[in-house]
Design a protein around this motif. Structure first.
Motif, PDB file in Angstrom:
ATOM      1  N   THR A 208      22.820  15.940 -14.147  1.00 20.89           N
ATOM      2  CA  THR A 208      23.019  15.178 -14.494  1.00 20.89           C
ATOM      3  C   THR A 208      21.812  16.056 -16.196  1.00 20.89           C
ATOM      4  N   PHE A 209      20.312  15.543 -15.146  1.00 22.02           N
ATOM      5  CA  PHE A 209      19.655  15.980 -16.376  1.00 22.02           C
ATOM      6  C   PHE A 209      19.848  18.015 -16.703  1.00 22.02           C
ATOM      7  N   THR A 210      20.180  18.948 -16.594  1.00 23.14           N
ATOM      8  CA  THR A 210      19.984  19.889 -17.114  1.00 23.14           C
ATOM      9  C   THR A 210      21.449  20.608 -17.289  1.00 23.14           C
ATOM     10  N   TRP A 211      22.525  19.254 -17.267  1.00 19.31           N
ATOM     11  CA  TRP A 211      23.984  20.375 -17.879  1.00 19.31           C
ATOM     12  C   TRP A 211      23.599  19.108 -19.186  1.00 19.31           C
TER      13      TRP A 211
ATOM     14  N   HIS B  22      19.687  22.976 -24.863  1.00 25.88           N
ATOM     15  CA  HIS B  22      17.928  23.185 -24.968  1.00 25.88           C
ATOM     16  C   HIS B  22      16.984  24.301 -24.201  1.00 25.88           C
ATOM     17  N   ALA B  23      17.829  25.414 -23.803  1.00 27.08           N
ATOM     18  CA  ALA B  23      17.830  25.952 -22.698  1.00 27.08           C
ATOM     19  C   ALA B  23      16.754  26.676 -23.279  1.00 27.08           C
ATOM     20  N   ASP B  24      16.852  27.503 -24.244  1.00 20.80           N
ATOM     21  CA  ASP B  24      16.028  28.063 -25.209  1.00 20.80           C
ATOM     22  C   ASP B  24      14.608  27.741 -26.067  1.00 20.80           C
ATOM     23  N   ASN B  25      14.723  26.373 -25.717  1.00 18.37           N
ATOM     24  CA  ASN B  25      13.561  25.903 -26.701  1.00 18.37           C
ATOM     25  C   ASN B  25      12.151  26.381 -26.159  1.00 18.37           C
ATOM     26  N   SER B  26      11.343  25.727 -26.856  1.00 19.53           N
ATOM     27  CA  SER B  26      10.274  26.857 -26.831  1.00 19.53           C
ATOM     28  C   SER B  26       8.968  25.786 -25.480  1.00 19.53           C
ATOM     29  N   TYR B  27       9.449  24.035 -26.207  1.00 11.97           N
ATOM     30  CA  TYR B  27       9.137  23.193 -25.281  1.00 11.97           C
ATOM     31  C   TYR B  27       9.860  22.996 -23.955  1.00 11.97           C
ATOM     32  N   PHE B  28      10.747  23.149 -23.991  1.00 15.60           N
ATOM     33  CA  PHE B  28      12.182  22.164 -22.776  1.00 15.60           C
ATOM     34  C   PHE B  28      11.188  23.878 -21.593  1.00 15.60           C
ATOM     35  N   GLN B  29      11.254  24.645 -22.239  1.00 14.51           N
ATOM     36  CA  GLN B  29      10.944  26.013 -21.153  1.00 14.51           C
ATOM     37  C   GLN B  29       9.104  25.644 -20.765  1.00 14.51           C
ATOM     38  N   LEU B  30       8.625  24.967 -21.482  1.00 13.71           N
ATOM     39  CA  LEU B  30       6.982  24.910 -20.934  1.00 13.71           C
ATOM     40  C   LEU B  30       7.577  24.155 -20.301  1.00 13.71           C
TER      41      LEU B  30
ATOM     42  N   LYS C  88      15.794  28.277 -16.059  1.00 14.05           N
ATOM     43  CA  LYS C  88      15.242  30.071 -16.369  1.00 14.05           C
ATOM     44  C   LYS C  88      16.165  30.825 -15.269  1.00 14.05           C
ATOM     45  N   SER C  89      16.385  30.691 -14.027  1.00 13.67           N
ATOM     46  CA  SER C  89      17.033  31.478 -12.537  1.00 13.67           C
ATOM     47  C   SER C  89      18.579  31.929 -13.136  1.00 13.67           C
ATOM     48  N   TYR C  90      19.131  30.906 -14.311  1.00 14.85           N
ATOM     49  CA  TYR C  90      20.537  30.426 -14.035  1.00 14.85           C
ATOM     50  C   TYR C  90      21.234  30.493 -16.092  1.00 14.85           C
ATOM     51  N   ARG C  91      22.567  30.918 -15.190  1.00 16.17           N
ATOM     52  CA  ARG C  91      23.133  30.730 -17.388  1.00 16.17           C
ATOM     53  C   ARG C  91      23.106  29.792 -17.315  1.00 16.17           C
ATOM     54  N   LYS C  92      23.394  29.313 -18.898  1.00 15.70           N
ATOM     55  CA  LYS C  92      23.075  28.151 -19.621  1.00 15.70           C
ATOM     56  C   LYS C  92      24.621  27.162 -18.901  1.00 15.70           C
TER      57      LYS C  92
ATOM     58  N   ALA D  10      29.397  33.958  -4.537  1.00 18.30           N
ATOM     59  CA  ALA D  10      30.677  34.545  -4.989  1.00 18.30           C
ATOM     60  C   ALA D  10      30.976  33.922  -6.468  1.00 18.30           C
ATOM     61  N   VAL D  11      31.644  33.248  -6.464  1.00 15.81           N
ATOM     62  CA  VAL D  11      32.291  32.888  -6.961  1.00 15.81           C
ATOM     63  C   VAL D  11      31.530  31.916  -8.062  1.00 15.81           C
ATOM     64  N   LEU D  12      30.927  31.213  -8.503  1.00 14.10           N
ATOM     65  CA  LEU D  12      29.848  30.638  -9.498  1.00 14.10           C
ATOM     66  C   LEU D  12      30.070  32.091 -10.370  1.00 14.10           C
ATOM     67  N   LYS D  13      28.807  32.476  -9.355  1.00 16.46           N
ATOM     68  CA  LYS D  13      27.379  33.585  -9.915  1.00 16.46           C
ATOM     69  C   LYS D  13      26.757  32.906 -10.821  1.00 16.46           C
ATOM     70  N   PRO D  14      25.798  32.160 -10.669  1.00 14.44           N
ATOM     71  CA  PRO D  14      25.090  31.369 -11.438  1.00 14.44           C
ATOM     72  C   PRO D  14      24.089  31.552 -12.126  1.00 14.44           C
ATOM     73  N   HIS D  15      23.567  33.287 -11.372  1.00 18.41           N
ATOM     74  CA  HIS D  15      21.882  33.683 -11.750  1.00 18.41           C
ATOM     75  C   HIS D  15      22.872  33.885 -13.544  1.00 18.41           C
ATOM     76  N   ALA D  16      21.671  34.324 -14.150  1.00 22.06           N
ATOM     77  CA  ALA D  16      21.303  34.547 -15.637  1.00 22.06           C
ATOM     78  C   ALA D  16      21.243  35.894 -15.615  1.00 22.06           C
ATOM     79  N   THR D  17      21.056  36.904 -14.801  1.00 22.78           N
ATOM     80  CA  THR D  17      20.907  38.635 -14.220  1.00 22.78           C
ATOM     81  C   THR D  17      21.659  39.067 -12.851  1.00 22.78           C
ATOM     82  N   ARG D  18      22.774  39.742 -13.248  1.00 33.70           N
ATOM     83  CA  ARG D  18      23.160  40.864 -12.406  1.00 33.70           C
ATOM     84  C   ARG D  18      22.062  40.590 -11.201  1.00 33.70           C
ATOM     85  N   ALA D  19      21.393  41.572 -11.245  1.00 30.48           N
ATOM     86  CA  ALA D  19      20.122  41.789 -10.478  1.00 30.48           C
ATOM     87  C   ALA D  19      19.795  40.629  -9.868  1.00 30.48           C
ATOM     88  N   ALA D  20      19.521  40.239 -10.658  1.00 31.45           N
ATOM     89  CA  ALA D  20      19.085  38.444  -9.608  1.00 31.45           C
ATOM     90  C   ALA D  20      20.056  37.754  -8.558  1.00 31.45           C
TER      91      ALA D  20
END
Length: 322
Positions: free
Chosen positions: A104-107, A112-120, A127-131, A178-188
């Motif tokens: 619930t919190f992350t959803w 705000h995933a790109d917000n500097s305060y939230f990232q800190l 940060k490892s997953y797509r928005k 394989a179905v959800l592909k949650p990671h932010a990059t293809r390599a991960a």
């Protein structure tokens, strides 16, 4: 999050302490997450010691007995009190409430995933997953709880069925990746999927080595399958090391090594040490010159791909060890 951000911007020390305690609690919780699950679920772990028999034989310990105290029968006496007073609330809190609260919190804060305060303060959660897949860390927590539950509650069954249940769980985890592909990059995502696939194949092939009823695997089959599994896992580890090595900026690394060796060479007073250090410095300088020529012809492609995937593969290489 918004209220905490405004209070932190206002400079209130109490809110900063609260945020730091929250961060510390989350880090500790994730570090001890498997242990927390095993602790609360073990309150319901029971083993069967003796099966009922016909007279004149007598079973010394029929029924189920608590795994943490083998002189106490399950769901009787003080085990019943512990199970109801501590076990039920603990299972609800650790296995259901905390992962649901994390999801619930992350959803709610996915925007705000790109917000500097939230990232800190909370960036390590998303940060490892797509928005649109920021909640996937909660799925990982549910998967960990499920794997621990399978290992505990199937302990009294044959090891074949326990391994079969774990293999099915691993296959389901890989299917979700394989179905959800949650990671932010293809390599991960590729590294995570390959690691889960390697784990599933290893568990499945190891399953064929176990005896089942009257079926007994031959020694030749066990040795062949074991050798193939060893080759598969070594190949996976080598592929991960190769990807990490490919992402390293070797030119910058050699530059720093050259600077360190030059400082060591200038500070050395003994002639023998000085000559050895200067030889190392010259070797690094020549290697750097050769590498610079290589970079001059390949830098457009390599630089772009490294800048895109450098942080992702390093962060997801830990998935292969789980």
């Amino acid at each position: 999050y918004r209220g905490r951000g405004r209070r932190a911007a206002g400079g209130q020390s109490g809110s900063n302490v609260g945020i730091q305690l929250t961060q510390l609690s989350l880090v500790v919780m994730f570090f001890f997450w498997p242990m927390l699950n095993r602790t609360v679920l073990s309150l319901f772990a029971c083993l069967r010691l003796d099966n009922p028999v016909q007279p004149p034989l007598v079973a010394n310990a029929p029924g189920l007995w608590w795994e943490l105290d083998m002189i106490q029968q399950c769901l009787t006496g003080y085990h019943l009190k512990w199970a109801l007073a501590v076990g039920v609330p603990g299972v609800l809190l650790v296995c259901i409430v905390l992962p649901a609260a994390l999801a619930t919190f992350t959803w709610r804060n996915r925007t705000h995933a790109d917000n500097s305060y939230f990232q800190l303060h909370y960036g390590f959660l998303v940060k490892s997953y797509r928005k649109d897949r920021a909640w996937y860390e909660a799925v990982v927590c549910f998967q960990t709880s499920a794997a621990v539950a399978i290992s505990i509650f199937t302990a009294q069954t044959q090891i074949y069925y326990q391994a079969l249940a774990l293999t099915g769980a691993f296959a389901l985890m890989g299917l979700l990746l394989a179905v959800l592909k949650p990671h932010a990059t293809r390599a991960a995502g590729n590294v995570a999927l390959q690691s889960m696939g390697c784990l599933t194949v290893t568990s499945y092939v190891a399953l064929t080595m176990l005896p089942y009823g009257s079926a007994q695997p031959s020694l030749r089959f066990v040795r062949t399958a074991g050798a193939l599994l060893l080759i598969l896992n070594i190949a996976f580890i080598v592929s991960i090391v190769w990807k990490l090595a490919w992402l390293v900026n070797w030119k910058q690394l050699l530059q720093r090594l050259l600077e360190m060796s030059q400082r060591c060479c200038s500070r050395s007073r003994a002639s023998s040490i000085n000559s050895d250090s200067c030889l190392v410095s010259g070797w690094i300088a020549s290697l750097q010159a050769a590498l610079s020529q290589h970079y001059a012809s390949n830098i457009p492609v390599h630089t772009e791909m490294r800048s895109k995937d450098s942080g992702a593969v390093v962060g997801s290489a830990a998935v292969g060890g789980s």
